[in-house]
Design a protein around this motif. Structure first.
Motif, PDB file in Angstrom:
ATOM      1  N   SER A  45       7.881  -1.472  -0.819  1.00  0.00           N
ATOM      2  CA  SER A  45       6.559  -1.441  -1.431  1.00  0.00           C
ATOM      3  C   SER A  45       5.762  -0.203  -1.023  1.00  0.00           C
ATOM      4  N   HIS A 122      14.266  -4.794   3.808  1.00  0.00           N
ATOM      5  CA  HIS A 122      14.417  -6.218   4.133  1.00  0.00           C
ATOM      6  C   HIS A 122      14.903  -7.074   2.964  1.00  0.00           C
ATOM      7  N   HIS A 147       5.591  -8.347   9.501  1.00  0.00           N
ATOM      8  CA  HIS A 147       5.191  -8.956   8.223  1.00  0.00           C
ATOM      9  C   HIS A 147       5.805 -10.338   8.038  1.00  0.00           C
ATOM     10  N   TYR A 154       6.011  -8.870  -6.156  1.00  0.00           N
ATOM     11  CA  TYR A 154       5.281  -7.593  -6.205  1.00  0.00           C
ATOM     12  C   TYR A 154       5.447  -7.021  -7.603  1.00  0.00           C
ATOM     13  N   HIS A 161      11.293  -6.208  -0.655  1.00  0.00           N
ATOM     14  CA  HIS A 161      11.387  -6.365   0.802  1.00  0.00           C
ATOM     15  C   HIS A 161      10.250  -7.205   1.392  1.00  0.00           C
ATOM     16  N   GLY A 162       9.297  -7.599   0.547  1.00  0.00           N
ATOM     17  CA  GLY A 162       8.214  -8.465   1.024  1.00  0.00           C
ATOM     18  C   GLY A 162       8.420  -9.935   0.670  1.00  0.00           C
ATOM     19  N   ASP A 236      13.360  -6.860  11.637  1.00  0.00           N
ATOM     20  CA  ASP A 236      12.717  -5.730  10.967  1.00  0.00           C
ATOM     21  C   ASP A 236      12.184  -4.831  12.079  1.00  0.00           C
ATOM     22  N   THR A 250       6.643   0.590   6.551  1.00  0.00           N
ATOM     23  CA  THR A 250       5.344  -0.090   6.502  1.00  0.00           C
ATOM     24  C   THR A 250       4.875  -0.388   7.927  1.00  0.00           C
ATOM     25  N   GLU A 280      14.998  -1.856   7.964  1.00  0.00           N
ATOM     26  CA  GLU A 280      13.746  -1.100   7.807  1.00  0.00           C
ATOM     27  C   GLU A 280      13.622   0.142   8.693  1.00  0.00           C
TER      28      GLU A 280
HETATM   29  N1  LIG Z   1       9.419  -5.969   5.020  1.00  0.00           N
HETATM   30  C1  LIG Z   1       8.621  -5.007   5.313  1.00  0.00           C
HETATM   31  N2  LIG Z   1       8.928  -4.100   6.182  1.00  0.00           N
HETATM   32  N3  LIG Z   1       7.430  -4.865   4.730  1.00  0.00           N
HETATM   33  C2  LIG Z   1       6.870  -5.772   3.778  1.00  0.00           C
HETATM   34  C3  LIG Z   1       5.530  -5.235   3.405  1.00  0.00           C
HETATM   35  C4  LIG Z   1       5.114  -5.744   2.093  1.00  0.00           C
HETATM   36  C5  LIG Z   1       3.785  -5.185   1.621  1.00  0.00           C
HETATM   37  O1  LIG Z   1       3.728  -4.029   1.252  1.00  0.00           O
HETATM   38  O2  LIG Z   1       2.822  -5.942   1.623  1.00  0.00           O
END
Ligand SMILES: N=C(N)NCCCC(=O)O
Ligand SMILES: [Zn+2]
Ligand SMILES: [Zn+2]
Length: 312
Positions: A45, A122, A147, A154, A161-162, A236, A250, A280
């Motif tokens: 993301s 992830h 996270h 999304y 990955h979220g 992660d 992130t 990650e």
């Molecule tokens: N899995 C990882 N590292 N990050 C998720 C972040 C999701 C977001 O941008 O809100």
């Protein structure tokens, strides 16, 4: 048992990199444990780049030595460990990539090999959990991360990955009596994120909880919840403070040290570990390999835990 290249004979910086200088999977008759790369980062993301992690972590793993004093084991003498190479994943099609990863992981595990996977973002945890649960049924999950990764979609997309752990609960592949996040912190979209997460069955040990309770109390609580269930561990690397893992997509301030995380992982000794991933790592944002070195040591301790369990 075929062990790593002897670094007192061949300098450790010479030759092509496999994880910990171990033999490739095609060089051994059978591997009890395989370290496998999944260079896939189409699910991110924010900052991309985790597709370059498997090769960076292999490079950083050249300095690992054969005896692990933290767990009192020589993992590569106790069981056959090999480098399974990278899964060739379509970077242009997340749905296909997820299928490919699940199939590859199933094939690799077909004759009892346990996997420690190096991501990738992830997203890859979902197909890895699908593959492992086909063998063991619903598994307990220890999820180390800044996270929650239990968001729904999304941009309307369910596979990112979220979102892997919401999909995994929906799939019924997790034993929801024993699923925990460890190390969470940082801003959320709303309070509902936490309510949804709790409704899915997750327990949370935040990064602040770890700081206040310390490693031993944290480990005790986690072990009690997991018991003898088959356990999958997903790490992660952004669970670490950006000071300890700048090379990630992130980053969130206020995370654990690599020492704390390694100690918690070592505290899992004796549990029924059936597979693990480290995801990650995004080498382009790293400095002096800080993040790749941390990831290589975590993978080494995960391999050591599996060796202790699988060995004689
Ligand atoms: N899995 C990882 N590292 N990050 C998720 C972040 C999701 C977001 O941008 O809100
Ligand atoms: Zn994550
Ligand atoms: Zn994360």
């Amino acid at each position: 048992m075929i062990g790593p290249v002897d670094s007192s004979r061949v300098p450790r910086y010479a030759g092509p990199a496999t994880f910990a200088r171990l033999p490739r999977l095609d060089q051994v008759a059978h591997a009890d444990v395989a370290v496998v790369g999944v260079p896939f980062d189409t699910g991110v993301s924010y900052r991309p780049g985790a597709r370059f992690a498997p090769s960076a972590v292999r490079e950083a793993s050249r300095l690992l030595r054969p005896y692990n004093p933290g767990l009192d084991v020589s993992p590569f003498e106790r069981v056959q460990v090999a480098d399974g190479g990278d899964v060739a994943v379509n970077p242009f099609h997340i749905g296909e990539a997820i299928e490919t990863i699940e199939q590859a992981a199933s094939q690799l595990q077909a004759d009892g090999t346990k996997l420690v996977t190096i991501g990738g973002d992830h997203t890859i945890a979902l197909p890895l959990l699908r593959a492992v649960s086909r063998i063991h049924g619903p598994v307990a999950l220890l999820h180390f991360d800044a996270h929650l990764d239990t968001w729904d979609t999304y941009f309307g997309e369910p596979y990112t990955h979220g979102t892997p752990f919401r999909r995994a609960v929906e799939d019924g592949i997790l034993d929801t009596e024993a699923i925990s996040h460890v190390g969470t912190r940082g801003p959320l979209y709303g309070k509902k994120d936490l309510e949804d997460d709790r409704r899915l069955g997750f327990g949370i040990v935040t990064s602040s909880d770890v700081m206040r309770r310390g490693v031993d109390e944290t480990v005790d609580a986690l072990r009690q919840r997991i018991g003898s269930r088959p356990l999958y561990v997903s790490i992660d690397i952004d669970v670490l403070d950006p000071a300890h893992a700048p090379g990630t997509g992130t980053p969130e301030a206020g995370g654990m040290t690599s020492r704390e995380l390694l100690e918690i992982v070592r505290g899992l000794r004796g549990l029924n570990l059936v597979g693990a991933d480290v995801v990650e790592v995004a080498p382009a944002y790293d400095h002096a390999d800080i993040t790749s070195v941390a990831a290589s040591h975590l993978a080494y301790d995960l391999v050591s835990l599996l060796a202790l369990k699988e060995g004689l």
